[in-house]
Design a protein around this motif. Structure first.
Motif, short mmCIF file in Angstrom:
data_model
loop_
_atom_site.label_atom_id
_atom_site.label_comp_id
_atom_site.label_asym_id
_atom_site.label_seq_id
_atom_site.Cartn_x
_atom_site.Cartn_y
_atom_site.Cartn_z
N PHE A 62 0.83 -1.20 0.00
CA PHE A 62 0.00 0.00 0.00
C PHE A 62 0.87 1.25 0.00
O PHE A 62 1.86 1.34 0.73
CB PHE A 62 -0.91 0.02 1.24
N THR A 63 0.49 2.20 -0.83
CA THR A 63 1.06 3.54 -0.83
C THR A 63 -0.10 4.50 -0.62
O THR A 63 -1.06 4.51 -1.40
CB THR A 63 1.78 3.85 -2.15
N VAL A 64 -0.01 5.31 0.44
CA VAL A 64 -1.16 6.11 0.85
C VAL A 64 -0.75 7.57 1.02
O VAL A 64 0.23 7.86 1.73
CB VAL A 64 -1.76 5.59 2.17
N LYS A 65 -1.51 8.46 0.39
CA LYS A 65 -1.35 9.90 0.63
C LYS A 65 -2.47 10.33 1.56
O LYS A 65 -3.64 10.05 1.33
CB LYS A 65 -1.43 10.67 -0.68
N ALA A 66 -2.11 11.01 2.65
CA ALA A 66 -3.08 11.41 3.66
C ALA A 66 -2.73 12.79 4.19
O ALA A 66 -1.60 13.28 4.00
CB ALA A 66 -3.10 10.38 4.80
N PRO A 67 -3.67 13.44 4.86
CA PRO A 67 -3.40 14.78 5.40
C PRO A 67 -2.26 14.79 6.40
O PRO A 67 -1.99 13.81 7.10
CB PRO A 67 -4.72 15.17 6.07
N GLU A 68 -1.61 15.92 6.51
CA GLU A 68 -0.49 16.09 7.43
C GLU A 68 -0.94 15.87 8.86
O GLU A 68 -2.02 16.29 9.27
CB GLU A 68 0.10 17.50 7.28
N PRO A 106 6.50 8.88 6.84
CA PRO A 106 5.96 9.46 5.60
C PRO A 106 6.93 10.46 4.98
O PRO A 106 7.76 11.05 5.67
CB PRO A 106 4.69 10.17 6.08
N LYS A 107 6.82 10.62 3.67
CA LYS A 107 7.59 11.62 2.95
C LYS A 107 6.61 12.41 2.09
O LYS A 107 5.90 11.82 1.26
CB LYS A 107 8.65 10.96 2.06
N ASP A 108 6.52 13.71 2.33
CA ASP A 108 5.57 14.56 1.62
C ASP A 108 4.15 14.03 1.78
O ASP A 108 3.36 13.98 0.83
CB ASP A 108 5.93 14.67 0.13
N HIS A 109 3.81 13.62 3.01
CA HIS A 109 2.47 13.13 3.37
C HIS A 109 2.12 11.84 2.64
O HIS A 109 0.94 11.52 2.46
CB HIS A 109 1.40 14.19 3.10
N VAL A 110 3.14 11.08 2.22
CA VAL A 110 2.91 9.80 1.54
C VAL A 110 3.58 8.69 2.35
O VAL A 110 4.77 8.79 2.68
CB VAL A 110 3.44 9.82 0.10
#
Length: 858
Positions: free
Chosen positions: A152-158, A171-175
């Motif tokens: 899984f690769t997930v982008k989520a809010p800070e 996380p890196k850049d919210h990912v």
């Protein structure tokens, strides 16, 4: 939803054709706070056994933007329909598929559920994929035997937390980019995303170190008793790893208490989700802690039974659920230092009564059920799969020996780790270690339906000595509509002989363990032995059967049920009495008197609370209508007397307070509830905290003494998700035509309510002392249920189909209306099963009411 079903034959064809290697899943959840949809990109690597073959992958999504198979873009409009993407012209050997889609957040507890906490107004997400809902989040071959690795690769809010099956990376850049999982089934993958609160620790033993985490919403953090949860978890790690001889198979173990969860918990590999009602906001009895511990241990056992080794198809669901149930309760009973060594008492008086009820419905089925498709399995998470299966396993352990049983389990795990199995795989391992031929046992216990009845046959000589003791086994006809034939089964049972000692206690003086087979089995009873006061078949609860007492034992038990020295025989006798009441063999008024005579001496709080529920149910449904009010009055007077007499601050005091609140009826009793709420009345030691306040408010609303003003004021005291649910239940409980119409419209005519609020509204709507007010809704139910089933997701439709069925309208006309609907509506198998089960409840209640009325005449 059309197209979301999957047949066993389709799954078998797909499994013969495909080997799935890996999934790469990218989800953009950066807009989760606002809701709507999110971007889902799935890349699947799989192999085909045939060149040019065709198959399909599953996806439930509002929109699909791109499908690329082996470098070729497919026509989305042609390929994607009925929640499937058609895949044609496969390569023999490796294939690569990429699907780009917009998937939807849900409020039904299926797929990726989104909840906004009214306390902090933040969104909290979690997945629930069993049985077939991973396809709501990513494209998947949605069946348990097509295992693969998942990354899984997930982008989520800070500032949010992202948890999955693999350890959480930085996380890196919210990912967040997670490591791939081991080979597992799609239904046990998981994502939990949001600004969750967490506590961390580890399990350490003999050089093994497993990171442990516990998560909940920040608004519940003050109530999170993480030390107690970690203690139970470590107990499970110790006991399971010893018994299974296989180390915990995943990289970490997180337990996440999540909102609006439909079930008790879910065994996602390394990331177990649990309903957050188990984070107790108010005082609860020890029975609630015992139940939570069993849930924790049940899900931990699943890491081996279900996650490490998984059933090939859903007909072997019992390989997951029955084993997890049996081993979780065995762990509570036998693990060193356990706080609940009497867990088999709880099992006998709660889970087994669930199994007995289920096994007498027209939908009864073998433990190894015939699961034709997903519709079948969705309604098969029932008392047979869990409780009867665990009961049968308990008997199997008695039959082959505990050491031999776990030796077979150990061989099973070693042989099939990260694979899929069938019944024969497990039985083969158990036969090898036990030396027993289990094929006959399996046929009788796992592949047939129904329940047996065991009765003692006793002959005495002139001096009262036992000259003969036998066990008579009966196989009652299966319920009308059930498939199969009644079967006499082999039973491994103990027979306990009990006598009154000098202190008035019923103590066991001897025990005989033997195999019961056929219609009659002679018991090797010692010659010239005086007849014991009580002869209890199935003592120690080794087998699964309805047990009856002989006339003399029943007389002694009726007078002395509370005097058994141990809790388990008491529980067995309580369960037998309850079963007789449900069967119309014991009048409700006599069951009430039995409970009132013995409950004072019942020390086990779980048994006490079960008796509270059963008496209330018996009075509401099984009492002769003309006597019901008198019975309820007698019961309510008793609950108040016990409440006032209970030890201040004790579990029993709290349990009696809740029982009293459930039926308070006279002006004086209702004034007491109001006084306890506003502080003008007190009972020493009784803490009228948040949850107990809501119990009082809901009763006062149901009798018309609290309206919108009072309910809203209480909600202002408790502006939480739980408070919102309680307030919704109180509003729909009011005895007003407009309140019922509003509740009905919000559930049946609108689909806006989330799952937890819909459940709350339904629970408030159905009030047992509002039969006349609810009577017009019988016709409305049958007019609406078919449309609801077609339009709603499974979880939401099932809540309505079961919760709003007119179960309180116990009459021939309700049966006739049900039969007419079943004949004309042609529902699918799942809905037909649910309605038929509810109909059976009305039929049983009619029979019990007749028995109660006859007892009055006698």
């Amino acid at each position: 939803m059309p197209g979301t079903n999957l047949t066993r034959e389709e799954a078998q064809r797909r499994a013969r054709l495909l080997t799935v290697d890996s999934y790469g899943i990218e989800l953009d959840l950066s807009g989760a706070q606002e809701g709507g949809t999110y971007r889902s990109v799935t890349t699947v690597l799989f192999r085909s056994a045939e060149a040019g073959a065709e198959t399909f992958i599953d996806l439930v999504a509002p929109a699909v933007h791109e499908v690329v198979l082996n470098g070729t873009s497919l026509d989305v409009a042609a390929a994607f329909r009925d929640s499937r993407i058609a895949l044609t012209h496969l390569h023999e050997g490796p294939n690569e598929l990429t699907v780009v889609a917009d998937c939807a957040y849900t409020n039904t507890g299926e797929g990726l559920h989104r909840f906004v906490d009214p306390v902090d107004e933040q969104a909290y997400l979690y997945t629930q994929f069993e049985v077939p809902d991973a396809r709501r989040v990513f494209a998947s071959f949605e069946q348990p035997d097509l295992k693969a690795t998942f990354q899984f690769t997930v982008k989520a809010p800070e500032g949010w937390t992202v948890v999955s099956n693999s350890p959480t990376p930085e996380p890196k850049d919210h990912v967040w980019v997670f490591e791939p999982t081991p080979r597992i089934s799609s239904y046990i993958t998981a994502l939990i995303v949001g600004p969750y609160h967490s506590v961390h620790s580890s399990y350490e033993k003999d050089g093994q170190s497993v990171p442990l985490g516990i998560y909940c919403r920040p608004s519940l953090a003050e109530y999170l008793d993480s030390d107690a949860i970690f203690e139970v978890t470590r107990q499970g790690f110790d006991w399971f790893q010893e018994k299974f001889a296989y180390d915990y198979p995943f990289a970490k173990y997180d337990q996440l208490f999540v909102p609006e969860f439909n079930a008790g918990a879910m065994e996602n590999a390394g990331a177990v989700t649990i309903r957050d009602q188990y984070v107790f906001r108010s005082k609860v009895t020890d029975a609630a802690y015992e139940m939570r511990a069993e849930t924790i241990l049940h899900e931990l056992a699943h890491m081996w039974f279900g996650d490490l080794v998984t059933m090939e198809w859903w007909n072997d669901l019992w390989l997951n659920e029955s084993f997890a149930t049996y081993t979780s309760i065995a762990c509570q009973a036998y693990a060193p230092g356990s706080k609940w060594p009497h867990s088999w008492t709880t099992f006998a008086n709660s889970m087994k009564t669930w199994a007995y009820r289920q096994d007498q419905l027209p939908s009864t089925h073998p433990i190894m059920a015939d699961i034709r498709d997903l519709d079948d399995v969705l309604v098969n998470f029932d008392g047979i799969t869990y409780a009867k299966g665990a009961s049968v396993l308990k008997q199997l352990v008695a039959y082959v020996g505990q050491d031999e049983f776990f030796s077979g389990v150990q061989a099973y795990f070693k042989a099939h780790a990260f694979g899929n199995t069938q019944l024969s795989d497990l039985l083969g391992a158990l036969e090898e270690t036990s030396g027993r031929d289990l094929k006959t046992w399996s046929t009788a216990w796992l592949e047939t339906a129904g329940i047996n009845v065991l009765r003692p046959e006793i002959e005495l000589d002139a001096s009262g000595h036992v000259t003969s003791l036998a066990v008579r086994q009966e196989a009652p006809p299966l319920p009308a509509g059930a498939k199969g034939e009644p079967v006499l089964r082999p039973h491994r049972i103990a027979i306990g002989c009990y006598d009154l000692d000098g202190n008035g206690k019923l103590v066991r003086t001897s025990r005989i363990e033997l195999d019961v087979e056929g219609a009659r089995t002679e018991v090797p009873f010692p010659a010239d032995t005086p007849r014991p006061a009580v002869i209890l078949l199935n003592d120690d609860d080794l087998s699964y059967a309805k047990v009856r007492l002989d006339e003399e034992s029943l007389r002694v038990v009726t007078e002395h049920l509370g005097d058994f020295e141990e809790s388990l025989p008491r529980a067995l006798c309580w369960a037998s009495a309850w079963d007789m009441t449900r069967d119309g063999e014991l009048a409700t008024r006599d069951y009430l008197e039995l409970v009132l005579s013995g409950i004072t001496k019942e020390s086990d709080i779980g048994v006490v609370q079960s008796l509270h529920r059963q008496v209330k149910l018996a009075l509401d449904l099984y009492a002769a209508p003309e006597w019901r009010e008198a019975g309820l009055t007698r019961w309510t007077d008793a609950t108040l007397a016990h409440l006032r007499a209970a030890e201040p601050g004790s579990d029993h005091q709290l349990a009696w307070a809740r029982a009293f609140a459930a039926t308070a009826r006279t002006p004086q009793q209702l004034d007491l509830l109001q006084g306890l709420l506003d502080g003008t009345e007190t009972i020493e030691g009784l803490a009228v905290d948040t949850e107990l306040r809501w119990a009082f408010v809901q009763r006062l609303a149901a009798v018309g003494l609290h309206d919108e003003e009072e309910i809203s004021a209480e909600y202002e005291r408790d502006r939480t998700a739980a408070g919102e649910r309680h307030a919704a239940a109180a509003r729909s409980a009011r005895p007003l035509a407009e309140a019922k119409a509003e509740a009905w419209a919000s559930v049946v005519e609108s689909d806006k309510l989330p799952n937890a609020l819909q459940e709350a509204v339904i629970s408030g709507f159905v009030q047992t002392d509002q039969r006349e007010l609810l009577a017009p809704y019988t016709e409305k139910f049958f007019a609406a249920v078919g449309k609801v089933w077609e339009a709603r997701s499974h979880e939401m439709a099932q809540q309505i189909a079961v919760g709003l069925y007119p179960s309180l309208q116990v009459s021939r006309s309700t049966l006739d209306a049900t039969d007419a609907w079943l004949a004309s509506a042609s529902p699918n198998a799942a809905l037909q099963r649910l309605i038929s089960e509810s109909r059976s409840g009305v039929e049983r209640a009619l029979k019990a009411q007749e028995a109660d009325a006859a007892a009055a005449v006698a």
